[in-house]
Design a protein around this motif. Structure first.
Motif, mmCIF file in Angstrom:
data_model
loop_
_atom_site.group_PDB
_atom_site.id
_atom_site.type_symbol
_atom_site.label_atom_id
_atom_site.label_comp_id
_atom_site.label_asym_id
_atom_site.label_seq_id
_atom_site.Cartn_x
_atom_site.Cartn_y
_atom_site.Cartn_z
ATOM 1 N N GLU A 130 32.577 -61.042 -48.042
ATOM 2 C CA GLU A 130 33.337 -61.640 -46.946
ATOM 3 C C GLU A 130 33.083 -60.817 -45.693
ATOM 4 O O GLU A 130 33.335 -59.612 -45.670
ATOM 5 C CB GLU A 130 34.828 -61.671 -47.285
ATOM 6 N N VAL A 131 32.567 -61.480 -44.663
ATOM 7 C CA VAL A 131 32.190 -60.802 -43.425
ATOM 8 C C VAL A 131 32.788 -61.548 -42.241
ATOM 9 O O VAL A 131 32.688 -62.785 -42.155
ATOM 10 C CB VAL A 131 30.663 -60.742 -43.254
ATOM 11 N N GLY A 132 33.415 -60.814 -41.371
ATOM 12 C CA GLY A 132 33.857 -61.367 -40.101
ATOM 13 C C GLY A 132 33.102 -60.693 -38.978
ATOM 14 O O GLY A 132 32.752 -59.512 -39.082
ATOM 15 N N GLY A 133 32.831 -61.416 -37.920
ATOM 16 C CA GLY A 133 32.079 -60.795 -36.832
ATOM 17 C C GLY A 133 32.245 -61.519 -35.524
ATOM 18 O O GLY A 133 32.608 -62.706 -35.486
ATOM 19 N N LYS A 134 31.970 -60.808 -34.447
ATOM 20 C CA LYS A 134 32.055 -61.410 -33.117
ATOM 21 C C LYS A 134 31.045 -60.760 -32.196
ATOM 22 O O LYS A 134 30.966 -59.532 -32.089
ATOM 23 C CB LYS A 134 33.462 -61.234 -32.520
ATOM 24 N N ASP A 163 28.682 -61.321 -18.144
ATOM 25 C CA ASP A 163 28.099 -62.410 -17.359
ATOM 26 C C ASP A 163 26.623 -62.211 -17.043
ATOM 27 O O ASP A 163 25.820 -63.124 -17.183
ATOM 28 C CB ASP A 163 28.873 -62.589 -16.047
ATOM 29 N N ASN A 164 26.255 -60.999 -16.611
ATOM 30 C CA ASN A 164 24.859 -60.781 -16.220
ATOM 31 C C ASN A 164 24.019 -60.213 -17.365
ATOM 32 O O ASN A 164 22.851 -59.889 -17.170
ATOM 33 C CB ASN A 164 24.780 -59.852 -15.011
ATOM 34 N N GLY A 165 24.615 -60.078 -18.549
ATOM 35 C CA GLY A 165 23.866 -59.579 -19.694
ATOM 36 C C GLY A 165 23.662 -58.079 -19.695
ATOM 37 O O GLY A 165 22.805 -57.572 -20.414
ATOM 38 N N SER A 166 24.471 -57.344 -18.924
ATOM 39 C CA SER A 166 24.305 -55.885 -18.878
ATOM 40 C C SER A 166 24.962 -55.200 -20.068
ATOM 41 O O SER A 166 24.693 -54.030 -20.337
ATOM 42 C CB SER A 166 24.892 -55.320 -17.584
ATOM 43 N N ASP A 167 25.826 -55.932 -20.792
ATOM 44 C CA ASP A 167 26.496 -55.376 -21.965
ATOM 45 C C ASP A 167 26.356 -56.346 -23.123
ATOM 46 O O ASP A 167 26.751 -57.513 -23.015
ATOM 47 C CB ASP A 167 27.986 -55.156 -21.693
ATOM 48 N N GLY A 168 25.792 -55.861 -24.226
ATOM 49 C CA GLY A 168 25.721 -56.639 -25.451
ATOM 50 C C GLY A 168 26.538 -55.955 -26.528
ATOM 51 O O GLY A 168 26.385 -54.751 -26.768
ATOM 52 N N TRP A 169 27.435 -56.697 -27.180
ATOM 53 C CA TRP A 169 28.335 -56.136 -28.174
ATOM 54 C C TRP A 169 28.205 -56.888 -29.497
ATOM 55 O O TRP A 169 27.872 -58.077 -29.523
ATOM 56 C CB TRP A 169 29.801 -56.261 -27.739
ATOM 57 N N TYR A 170 28.486 -56.176 -30.582
ATOM 58 C CA TYR A 170 28.755 -56.861 -31.840
ATOM 59 C C TYR A 170 29.798 -56.070 -32.603
ATOM 60 O O TYR A 170 29.667 -54.854 -32.784
ATOM 61 C CB TYR A 170 27.509 -57.014 -32.719
ATOM 62 N N MET A 171 30.837 -56.791 -33.042
ATOM 63 C CA MET A 171 31.889 -56.202 -33.861
ATOM 64 C C MET A 171 31.836 -56.863 -35.227
ATOM 65 O O MET A 171 31.963 -58.087 -35.341
ATOM 66 C CB MET A 171 33.266 -56.440 -33.224
ATOM 67 N N GLY A 172 31.600 -56.055 -36.269
ATOM 68 C CA GLY A 172 31.504 -56.572 -37.624
ATOM 69 C C GLY A 172 32.604 -56.012 -38.501
ATOM 70 O O GLY A 172 32.909 -54.811 -38.460
ATOM 71 N N VAL A 173 33.204 -56.887 -39.328
ATOM 72 C CA VAL A 173 34.345 -56.499 -40.148
ATOM 73 C C VAL A 173 34.076 -56.873 -41.601
ATOM 74 O O VAL A 173 33.738 -58.023 -41.900
ATOM 75 C CB VAL A 173 35.629 -57.219 -39.672
ATOM 76 N N THR A 174 34.202 -55.912 -42.507
ATOM 77 C CA THR A 174 34.193 -56.170 -43.939
ATOM 78 C C THR A 174 35.464 -55.573 -44.532
ATOM 79 O O THR A 174 36.237 -54.918 -43.826
ATOM 80 C CB THR A 174 32.958 -55.562 -44.626
ATOM 81 N N HIS A 175 35.663 -55.769 -45.826
ATOM 82 C CA HIS A 175 36.924 -55.338 -46.435
ATOM 83 C C HIS A 175 37.097 -53.827 -46.413
ATOM 84 O O HIS A 175 38.231 -53.326 -46.434
ATOM 85 C CB HIS A 175 37.019 -55.866 -47.869
ATOM 86 N N ASN A 176 35.993 -53.058 -46.364
ATOM 87 C CA ASN A 176 36.138 -51.595 -46.414
ATOM 88 C C ASN A 176 35.372 -50.861 -45.320
ATOM 89 O O ASN A 176 35.297 -49.636 -45.346
ATOM 90 C CB ASN A 176 35.721 -51.062 -47.783
#
Length: 764
Positions: free
Chosen positions: A665-669, A674-687
């Protein structure tokens, strides 16, 4: 000569000798008595005076208590949760060992080479002293006379340093040497009284330098061979022991052939004194190459350098309050960092950022990447930046307002070593060239936390600590883009919304400061007019829907919710907050997402479990402090919402690899500004909850095309690579699985019953 003459001659000689004896013998006896009494009385008086140090004639001596409890300047060590050394806080890179930590080969090599009568003397080797005196008389080198105990005394109490010198020591060098030697004899005798021979061997090896920032045998073994002292064999021991006779001239890195010759001399001596059984074995050992596994230890090298730098700033005041010296007290600092996960995180970042940088440079070509909102290069960008450098400030002090001289120096080429993803390279750069070169690099940060404990498992603050010291985990704050949207929907869920709530993908017209504001979606449109559940809207990252929701529940409530779950930076309670326009840190974002995975309990991420002194006594334990800030149902519903990124059609996390998604089970965002100067990824698993940020150090630095710098392309691949490596090693303990579910949870996530638009869509 006739017999009478011979007899007369002998008698005369005897009479002469008797006369000489009668005259000189009393004088000789007197001289012997004077010398004997002088020694018998003078030496004790001299020793007593040296210890008492009247009028600072001889310089300070350590007290008996100091000799009984010798203090060595040991560096403090960071230790991972899986028992691996993460590095040390060093003034002198030194870490203590006990006798049981030493290999027999090392101990015997040391004694045979440096002090083979060590077990039969009490700190002073008189046979060695006579050998030295003979050498001085015959002008032939006979070796040194200091025992290991004397050398330990010298190293521990720094008897040769100026601050311990008295007034007499400054009169003449021979007198200074005599006084220092006497101090060492006295201290050596007292050390022998207070310590066993085994303890003295360990004490000695803890005090000696081995060049290349390695002090003491433990750090030396790690630096030159990546081994512990217990693992050193004969030839490795002979190399390190040989270095003690000249750490610079026998440095195996700078002078390998010279070091090998010295090593072989030590090996030959081991054979001569019986430690090696045969000449054949001796010759085979001497024929071996040095076989170094060299890895110099400093603040920039090794695992987790950004973590160590951040921790140092925190530990310095902690130590000051408690009377410890972080660099010399030999503290053991046990952390929550997992060396395996830390290694995987650093590898994942290197692998992806090298490729991303290559694409970034190809996209920009010969153009500079610092541009305004219209895509035009910012004029005088480098001029403004160079005025902030130390190099410019120094030149300004030197040349004042002479702009031509300053510019000439700023453009003057000089040899320098620079960072590149293909390894360090030597080049000719001016200060101006260097600034332009380094500002074109993309940067990144990664933080991974166990949500159930708050323990930080991996901390990667940047792409290379040697060249880029700025930490992008806790020090930097940037706009989070759409990774902030879960806080909008979290506040909505808390206020009674369902994940099945339906909204039209239509950007509402909102009056802001007398103007009408409409938020475009990532594709540049104001929506497609279709209906989506808020779970689908979050999965697709629809700006149009998140703006509708924040207008309904009010921006101040969203800001309050975000603060509650872990965001500590200032948040502007405006509609655009839904799009992530207020700066946050990666540290806070991971903490906040962990609150969802931990069923509503917020735990401030922590990284120290306990600190011990150099003797293993626990000074302080550290514990996480959970605080329930959401009810379990809200938190678990938000996990369901985040899982939509993987499970819903068009979800921004569907690009994750099958290895990561399979039986997991994986959650993510994703998130992109706006101008693409910041790229993020937040990933969530059970542990494990991990976040990644990628971007330029300046907000004006980004890909020429928005999509290339988006969270899905810039940050998500790092998270995915990291998790693949984690799951490939089951022994690390972080395996696939399901999220914790509340004991009493009756919400039905089946959205089939939602067949018509909800009244909440009516937004004016």
């Amino acid at each position: 000569m006739t017999a009478p003459h011979l007899i007369r001659s002998v008698v005369n000689r005897i009479n002469t000798l008797l006369l000489i004896r009668s005259i000189w013998f009393p004088k000789l006896v007197k001289i012997v008595w004077i010398v004997t009494l002088t020694i018998a009385i003078g030496v004790p008086v001299y020793v007593y005076a040296l210890i008492a140090n009247p009028y600072n004639l001889f310089g300070a001596m350590p007290t008996l208590r100091e000799i009984e409890n010798p203090h060595n300047d040991f560096s403090s060590e960071l230790i991972s949760v899986d028992g691996v050394s993460l590095g040390r806080f060093i003034r002198y890179n030194r870490s203590p060992v006990t006798f049981s930590d030493l290999s027999p080969d090392l101990v015997n090599t040391l004694l045979v080479s440096e002090d083979h009568r060590f077990h039969s003397h009490s700190g002073m080797d008189f046979a060695a002293y006579f050998r030295v005196i003979k050498g001085m008389i015959t002008f032939s080198a006979q070796g040194g006379g200091s025992t290991l105990t004397q050398q330990t005394a010298k190293n521990l109490f720094r008897t040769r340093e100026e601050e311990l010198s008295g007034k007499l020591s400054k009169l003449a060098e021979p007198l200074e040497i005599l006084i220092s030697k006497t101090k060492e004899w006295i201290i050596a005798a007292r050390l022998e009284e207070n310590f066993t021979k085994e303890e003295l061997i360990a004490l000695y090896l803890n005090t000696v330098p081995f060049n290349n920032n390695a002090y003491g045998i433990k750090v030396a073994a790690e630096t030159y061979f990546q081994k512990s002292p217990a693992e050193l064999n004969i030839q490795e021991s002979a190399l390190l022991v040989g270095m003690l006779q000249g750490t610079t001239i026998y440095n195996p890195v700078a002078y390998p052939e010279r070091a090998k010759r010295k090593r072989n001399e030590v090996i030959q001596k081991l054979y001569r004194l019986g430690y090696i059984a045969s000449q054949v074995e001796t010759d085979s050992l001497k024929a071996l190459p040095l076989q170094l596994n060299f890895n110099i230890q400093n603040h920039n090298e090794g695992l987790a350098p950004y973590f160590r730098a951040a921790l140092q700033n925190e530990l310095l005041p902690w130590c000051k309050e408690r009377g410890y010296d972080l660099f010399e007290s030999g503290l053991k600092i046990y952390t929550t960092i997992d060396s395996r996960l830390q290694q995987y995180a650093e590898e994942a970042m290197r692998e992806h950022m090298a490729l991303l940088q290559k694409n970034f440079e190809a996209d920009w070509g010969d153009r500079n990447p610092w541009v305004d909102d219209n895509g035009y290069e910012i004029e005088n960008f480098l001029e403004k930046k160079i005025h902030q450098t130390e190099a410019y400030k120094v030149l300004k002090l030197t040349y004042g307002n002479n702009v031509d001289s300053i510019n000439l120096k700023l453009h003057e080429k000089k040899s320098m070593r620079v960072f590149s993803w293909r390894g360090q390279r030597d080049t000719l750069f001016s200060t101006w060239d260097s600034l332009q070169y380094y500002y074109k690099f993309l940067h990144a940060g990664l933080l991974a936390v166990d949500p159930s404990t708050g323990g930080i498992k991996a901390w990667v603050g940047g792409i290379n600590h040697t060249y880029f010291k700025y930490d992008h985990v806790r020090q930097a704050t940037r706009q989070p883009g759409s990774t902030f949207k879960p806080f909008v929907y979290g506040a909505a869920i808390e206020n009674g919304f369902s994940p099945c709530q339906l909204y039209y993908d239509i950007a509402p017209a909102i009056p802001v400061n007398g103007r009408i504001y409409q938020a475009r979606n990532a594709n540049g449109t104001f929506g497609d007019g279709k209906q989506y559940t808020i779970r689908q809207a979050l999965a697709r990252s629809l700006n149009s829907v998140s703006i509708q929701v924040i207008k309904e529940i009010r921006p101040e409530n969203v800001a309050s919710f975000a603060k509650r779950v872990g965001i500590t930076t200032p948040l502007d309670p405006v509609y655009s907050l839904a799009l992530g326009t207020s700066d946050v840190s990666l540290y806070d974002m991971v903490a906040a997402y962990s609150t969802f995975a931990n069923l509503g309990f917020y735990i401030k991420p922590y990284y120290i479990t306990r600190i011990e002194d150099q003797n293993g006594n626990v000074i302080e334990n550290f514990f996480p402090v959970p605080k329930q800030v959401l009810n379990e149902s809200t938190a678990y519903t938000m996990i369901h919402m985040l899982k939509g990124g993987v499970e819903e059609e068009g979800g921004s996390s569907r690009a994750l690899s099958e290895m990561v998604k399979s039986e997991n089970e994986v959650g993510g965002k994703t998130g992109t500004t706006d101008n693409g100067s910041d790229g993020w990824y937040m990933g969530v698993t059970h542990n494990l909850v991990a976040g990644v940020w990628v971007g330029g150090d300046e907000r004006s630095i980004h890909f020429p095309h928005w999509g290339e710098g988006s969270g899905g392309k810039a940050a998500l691949p790092i998270w995915d690579k990291f998790m693949q490596k984690v799951y490939a090693n089951a022994k690390a303990g972080f395996t696939q699985g399901a999220f914790k579910r509340p004991v009493e949870f009756n919400i039905n996530f089946d959205c089939d019953k939602y067949t018509k638009i909800d009244s909440l869509l009516t937004i004016q």
